[in-house]
Design a protein around this motif. Sequence first.
Motif, mmCIF file in Angstrom:
data_model
loop_
_atom_site.group_PDB
_atom_site.id
_atom_site.type_symbol
_atom_site.label_atom_id
_atom_site.label_comp_id
_atom_site.label_asym_id
_atom_site.label_seq_id
_atom_site.Cartn_x
_atom_site.Cartn_y
_atom_site.Cartn_z
ATOM 1 N N HIS A 618 1.031 -1.045 0.305
ATOM 2 C CA HIS A 618 -0.064 0.018 0.077
ATOM 3 C C HIS A 618 0.968 1.311 0.088
ATOM 4 O O HIS A 618 1.486 1.429 1.073
ATOM 5 N N PRO A 619 0.871 2.296 -1.552
ATOM 6 C CA PRO A 619 1.616 3.598 -1.184
ATOM 7 C C PRO A 619 1.014 4.189 0.260
ATOM 8 O O PRO A 619 1.646 5.535 -0.234
ATOM 9 N N GLY A 620 0.045 4.220 0.578
ATOM 10 C CA GLY A 620 -0.057 5.422 1.830
ATOM 11 C C GLY A 620 -1.346 6.725 0.985
ATOM 12 O O GLY A 620 -1.703 5.975 -0.126
ATOM 13 N N PRO A 621 -2.058 7.184 1.944
ATOM 14 C CA PRO A 621 -1.534 8.203 2.741
ATOM 15 C C PRO A 621 -1.535 6.792 4.747
ATOM 16 O O PRO A 621 -0.905 6.686 5.445
ATOM 17 N N ASN A 622 -2.874 6.559 4.005
ATOM 18 C CA ASN A 622 -2.856 4.859 4.723
ATOM 19 C C ASN A 622 -3.966 4.207 4.146
ATOM 20 O O ASN A 622 -3.979 4.012 2.752
ATOM 21 N N VAL A 623 -4.098 2.608 5.620
ATOM 22 C CA VAL A 623 -4.379 1.598 5.022
ATOM 23 C C VAL A 623 -6.144 1.289 4.421
ATOM 24 O O VAL A 623 -6.219 0.772 4.006
ATOM 25 N N ARG A 624 -6.651 2.822 4.815
ATOM 26 C CA ARG A 624 -7.672 3.041 4.911
ATOM 27 C C ARG A 624 -8.345 4.087 3.290
ATOM 28 O O ARG A 624 -9.334 3.863 2.833
ATOM 29 N N THR A 625 -7.084 4.053 2.745
ATOM 30 C CA THR A 625 -7.283 5.021 1.507
ATOM 31 C C THR A 625 -7.463 3.888 0.652
ATOM 32 O O THR A 625 -6.211 3.450 0.430
#
Length: 849
Positions: A618-625
């Motif tokens: 996952h590239p970020g900014p967080n795994v929920r995006t």
Amino acid sequence: MMHKTVQLGDLTLPSPGYGAMGLSQFYGKQDEDVSEETLRKAIELVRPDRRSSACGPPTDQLRSVLAEGDNRSKVFVITKWGNLSGVNEKGENVHRGVDGSEEYAAKAIDLSIERLGSPPDAWICHRMDMKIPIEETVQAMEDARKAGKFSVLNLPVQCSANTLRSASKVAKIHFVEMEYSPWTLDIEENGVLAAAKELGVIVLAYAPLGRGFLTGRIKSPADLVEGDVRHSLPRFQPGNFERNIKMVQELELIAQAKDCTAGQLALAWLMAQGDNILPIPGTKSVKYLTENWASNNVELADADVQAIRKVVEGDLDTYAYLFYEQRPGSTGRYPKPSFSSNPSYSSNRSANSTTRASQLSLSEGLTSPYDSVTKSFAFLDDDDDDGGTPLKDRLAEARRQIDPSLLWVVGNVDADDFMHEIDPEVEKYLDKQFNFDRNRVIDTTMLVGLVLLIVGLFAGWPISNYVIRGGFPMGRLDMSGNEVPGLVPNTTIPSLIDADTPTSVYSRKGFDGSDFELVFSDEFNRPGRTFWPGDDPFWEAVDLWYSGTSDLEWYDPDAITTRGGNLELELSHFTGGYIEVNLSLPGTADAQGFWSAAWTMGNLARAGYGSSNDGDEHPGPNVRTGRGAPEIDIIEATIDPSGRMGAASQSMQVAPMDAGYKWLNETPYIRVWDTDLSTQNQWHGSIYQESMSLQTTTDNSSYDGNGYTHFGFEYDPGEDGSITWAINGTESWQLNASAMGPNEETETSQRLVAVEPLSIVFNLAISTKSGQTIEWGKIAFPATLRIDYVRVYQKKGQINIGCDPADFPTSKYINDHPLLYDNPQLVTFKQSGYPVPRNSLSAAGYADP
């Protein structure tokens, strides 16, 4: 009963008329005997002192019936010309294009007269010929009218308000044929209806019953016979049909209250929209012809018309119930529904109508935090709406309500308050005084001298040196102070806006009315540019074989340069706005094989590098995006079905996908400005992506540097966003985010209009997977895709250009995984050797960073 009519000069035409096109094509098998019987009945129904209206192609059946007795004198015949058709190898009728030229007009009117056996009363150019100005087509028709070959001149089907006004300057226009029904209200919003009323033009409303849907007789798609063209229309497709039938059911409730059928109600409502509306419903049945004709006996009060419009606009149960409950003698057997709109229906109507606005209301108990302020202003307002209390009395009351502890109350004056008060008379006196002060003169002189010294040092000296020496020195000094010949390196920082871009295009008005400003442009005017990695600040060519589409060529950066046009792949990025590319395609419009494209792609992926599309980390900014690499195509060039005209596929590719790749491809999820030029693309996707695409016919001149066409799209990102594609500045179609909403079958939530920063990509290729047959005998080499310019605009105050926005970062991920972006031989993330992080579905569980 007083029959409804439309006035054409001294001629009175009964309403509704009759659309005869279905007798010869489109709606299943044709029966000549039934067709002739229906035509005879259409003539019989009209009063002896009136002429019936028949609109359709000049068929043999029409000629035969008109030749019987005095039938010809009883019918006002409207026929069409301009469409070119033919028969393919399967014996099927196929569309070959449109010809609105003067030469073809002269032939077409004679053919119409020959097939009818007499001159038509009115003559319509079926469709606009995009290659010929409308003024030329109308002038050709006017010449034929003056020659006595017909009486009344009409405009092409589905023209715009501007076209109608332009044509009216050449000749008197009597009719314009447009789709208009309770289901399709586009002409109320695009200005055509207003222009028609202004110019005294009668609107021939074709498909006034929603191609039969609004009659209520079609209960499922299975009710349509084999060969019926409606099988291909989105509104009749399974899934769409079930939603669309809801409006018909509501109209049927109102029709019961008016003692008529739903179809008769729809026709009566349409005729109530103005005295220049002439519906021309078509049918092959005497029974339904008689039923349609009886619609002129249906009387609608203003309240009825308004209630039906509420149903049309999506307020289903509410207004059907209210209307029925107010009917005299109502039994009240329908239960009272909740007073709310039904968004699940109002957003799922026909494929051709524009989106209706949702209705919102506030509860009466709601108050505003500014109520007290509003009341204060109202209290002091010098009007008489407060019962006549004089202003001075209201001011006195206001003073009595002032808090005595406030500092500016008279009782709280301090001894030094006079120092802070301004006396206008004293200030006026002081302004007129002038006192000479030696120190002030010295200070001013020193300040002016200092400014002149600074300007002379940094501007005067370089300018004088340039004039004296004839230019700036282009060398350097060695250790002893001697000048050594050489070149000064070019340290100019490249600008995002090309200096050759005309200032007249530094801003534009968006399709939604917003002001856009130019944020990036490249005119490619400097010859000899190269695009190997590191050569250019914005663009980078690739040296690889494009395996994703099994191309037949190798991409070589040496094949890309600038010569007033170019071929290239790039690495420039933006989020939201409008991008426009002016280009000339390779080859010719009648030769298939070259795969030319200008497109954009999410910056997390690199075109041609398969493993960059397969990232598991996952590239970020967080795994929920949610992150991804969406694709929006400016143009993928192709050939239209006639094989003689160019076409542009304009699309967005997304994942995850809908079940069967069946996205919501109908109004209000999409909007199509001209359904004759823009049609649904038959390819909807594959295991890698779902394609939301329409194909628009362009021209046959913008090829091989002989002509240029600019293509573009304007988009607003997000779950409420949209994309509007355009060709030469004119909208072709629009995709709304709602077209890719949640899909329960695949457990997919709302997909977004691309929020990722996008890169711009150009390619010229040959591939067996391009969707075209490669015609090796017709394409020629070398072939060149010429790009005249690229321009990117964004809304004022919403500039967001760059590769690495904080809410959708890409730079760190790319730098941490260089193999994904440097090695085109890797096609999956696993092949790179990078560790695959844990996730919520893995055996090891998920760890939030």
